[in-house]
Design an enzyme around this catalytic site. Structure first.
Site, mmCIF file in Angstrom:
data_model
loop_
_atom_site.group_PDB
_atom_site.id
_atom_site.type_symbol
_atom_site.label_atom_id
_atom_site.label_comp_id
_atom_site.label_asym_id
_atom_site.label_seq_id
_atom_site.Cartn_x
_atom_site.Cartn_y
_atom_site.Cartn_z
ATOM 1 N N GLU A 58 -7.574 11.925 12.928
ATOM 2 C CA GLU A 58 -7.135 10.739 13.032
ATOM 3 C C GLU A 58 -5.822 11.058 14.456
ATOM 4 O O GLU A 58 -5.570 12.243 13.884
ATOM 5 C CB GLU A 58 -6.210 10.529 12.302
ATOM 6 C CG GLU A 58 -5.980 8.996 12.314
ATOM 7 C CD GLU A 58 -4.586 8.374 10.741
ATOM 8 O OE1 GLU A 58 -3.223 7.666 10.922
ATOM 9 O OE2 GLU A 58 -5.286 9.488 9.778
ATOM 10 N N GLU A 88 -11.713 10.947 -4.436
ATOM 11 C CA GLU A 88 -11.548 10.772 -2.221
ATOM 12 C C GLU A 88 -10.683 11.930 -2.066
ATOM 13 O O GLU A 88 -10.664 12.772 -1.644
ATOM 14 C CB GLU A 88 -11.042 9.633 -2.462
ATOM 15 C CG GLU A 88 -11.110 9.155 -0.997
ATOM 16 C CD GLU A 88 -10.747 8.367 -0.468
ATOM 17 O OE1 GLU A 88 -10.320 7.973 0.574
ATOM 18 O OE2 GLU A 88 -11.604 7.442 -0.647
ATOM 19 N N LYS A 146 0.785 -0.926 0.154
ATOM 20 C CA LYS A 146 -0.482 -0.283 0.238
ATOM 21 C C LYS A 146 0.529 1.587 -0.161
ATOM 22 O O LYS A 146 1.618 1.301 0.527
ATOM 23 C CB LYS A 146 -0.819 -0.403 1.045
ATOM 24 C CG LYS A 146 -1.668 0.904 1.658
ATOM 25 C CD LYS A 146 -2.195 1.349 2.551
ATOM 26 C CE LYS A 146 -3.015 3.046 3.100
ATOM 27 N NZ LYS A 146 -4.089 3.485 4.535
ATOM 28 N N GLU A 173 -7.428 -1.793 2.939
ATOM 29 C CA GLU A 173 -6.773 -0.772 3.142
ATOM 30 C C GLU A 173 -7.037 -0.726 4.766
ATOM 31 O O GLU A 173 -5.269 -0.473 5.135
ATOM 32 C CB GLU A 173 -7.499 0.766 2.033
ATOM 33 C CG GLU A 173 -6.458 1.369 2.758
ATOM 34 C CD GLU A 173 -7.049 3.312 2.021
ATOM 35 O OE1 GLU A 173 -6.388 4.150 2.191
ATOM 36 O OE2 GLU A 173 -8.072 2.769 1.280
#
Length: 457
Positions: free
Chosen positions: A261, A439, A206, A305
């Site tokens: 986050e 996105e 990733k 993910e």
């Protein structure tokens, strides 16, 4: 302003606090001296800092150790009368994403790490609710600091802060007159496809690729109003404002945002962190909103993910922890997007400074990728800009080595009449360049909505 090094000696810290009638957040921030500081986090006090009694700076791959050593030197010299835990002296700041950050535009005035010990600090113990308890703290650092002088400054600051006006109507956003992308659509497609090829060949699992967007502002940007609106729209996010000292002739840069986050929070031997990866939009009706959330939860690409992030965070914590306990995966709903979210707690097997955990966790796969070195190399090769402090740790440290750090997402740097916004997405084997492009645009919205007027959208 004092600049402390890891070998600093002879400094003396004096801190005094007093309870005050809760002032307006916007009024305090509007009257604050540069560099201004804001920190506001769920279940934590909100802080506005004015000026700097001391700054700590560092560069390079050892920036975490250098800041920790300098912070310990500073706090060890302390004569502190805090009155309450919320008003205790703290250092606020953050780090660059890359250890070898090039400090190109708009990051010229941001070193590899910078923390400020505010000269004056206002703390609301329950967010910035006007009915919350509030405290005023005055800090001084030097080799001849006099506690009586600090107490006199505290009395003067209290009179000034308590005489500030109540909240006035919010100032309208400044408006946007132009936009410039650093990544063309064709280059984005080529970059995503190249990353997918590396994933399919086994070089990567990733990688997170980001974009930057420069916007020209039509009017002055009022950060007190922007941060107030972000607090209203995103109460579960981590709001921050960090201002370095600009070189002569350059406007004051301001790095700000409202990020969903958390990187890590350390208190005693209890650690809290998050895995946040996988994104969809919000629905126009409750039924559509729930449908989108369920589609996100079932989507194999987003679930893969997310699981990569959660598993890696657990692995990164395990060398420090007696136990690591991930919670159930759930949906985190924000005003413009929804994310897959797994809260993770751990119990340390020994006392650790928060910066030890910050260094171990940064960058998480949610903002870097896997394997880390290959992902960072891909980011460097693909992104046509320096991330600077975007997607890097921002937060606070106290004398006990406790602290909270968030990942600086949903963020921008304002400098004069230009603001640079940042947003990124995780690329895995079945990523589609067009979907990932959309996105990114969605993730610009939290900040862009606070800059555009109805006439300039």
């Amino acid at each position: 302003m004092e600049s402390l090094r890891t070998d600093a000696a002879g400094y003396h810290l004096v801190s005094r606090s007093v309870p005050i009638a809760a002032p307006s957040f916007r009024a305090v921030l509007r009257e604050a001296d540069a560099p201004r500081t804001v920190w506001s986090a769920p279940k934590e006090a909100t802080v506005v800092g004015s000026g700097a009694a001391a700054t700590l700076t560092a560069d390079g791959s050892n920036r975490f150790d250098a800041i920790r050593e300098a912070a310990e030197t500073l706090f060890a010299s302390g004569d502190v009368h805090a009155g309450t835990e919320a008003a205790r002296p703290r250092l606020f700041g953050g780090f660059a994403f890359h250890g070898d950050s090039t400090s190109g535009p708009p990051w010229e005035d941001f070193p590899g790490a910078r923390f400020v010990f505010p000269r004056v600090q206002v703390t609301w113990t329950d967010g910035d609710d006007p009915d919350a308890d509030a405290w005023l703290t005055v800090n001084a650092v030097g080799d001849d600091v006099d506690s009586a002088a600090v107490e006199a400054r505290l009395a003067d600051a209290r009179e000034r802060i308590e005489s500030l006006p109540d909240a006035e109507p919010l100032v309208d956003p400044p408006g946007v007159s132009g936009r410039r992308r650093t990544t063309a659509r064709a280059d984005w497609t080529a970059g995503v496809e190249a990353a997918v090829d590396r994933i399919n060949s086994g070089d990567l699992k990733k990688v997170v690729l980001a974009q930057a967007l420069d916007v020209d502002l039509e009017d002055d940007l009022s950060l007190p109003d922007v941060l107030s609106r972000l607090g209203q729209k995103y109460p579960d996010c981590y709001r921050f404002l960090i201002e370095p000292e600009p070189a002569d002739g350059r406007p004051q840069p301001s790095f700000f945002g409202a990020t969903p986050e958390r990187l890590v929070s350390v208190r005693g031997r209890t650690v809290e962190t998050d895995a946040l990866a996988g994104t969809t939009g919000r629905g126009e009706t409750p039924a559509e909103d729930e449908w989108l959330a369920q589609e996100l939860a079932r989507d194999e690409k987003n679930a893969h993910e997310h699981d990569l992030v959660a598993e890696t965070v657990e692995e990164q914590l395990s060398p420090f922890a007696a136990s690591v306990s991930p919670g159930p995966r759930r949906i985190k709903r924000l005003a413009t997007v929804q994310h897959l979210w797994t809260p993770i707690t751990a119990t340390l097997d020994r006392d650790e400074h928060v910066l030890s955990l910050v260094e171990a966790l940064h960058p998480t796969p949610a903002v870097g990728g896997l394997p880390p070195e290959a992902a960072l190399e891909t980011i460097r090769e693909t992104e046509p800009f320096d991330r600077g402090w975007y997607a890097a740790p921002v937060g606070w440290i106290d004398a006990a080595g406790y602290g909270t750090f968030a990942v600086a997402l949903r963020s921008a740097v304002a400098h004069g009449d230009v603001a640079t916004l940042f947003a990124g997405v995780g690329i895995v084997a079945d990523s589609d360049p067009d979907r990932e492009w959309d996105e990114v645009q969605l993730k610009y919205r939290p900040i862009l909505d606070e800059l555009e007027t109805d006439d300039t959208k």
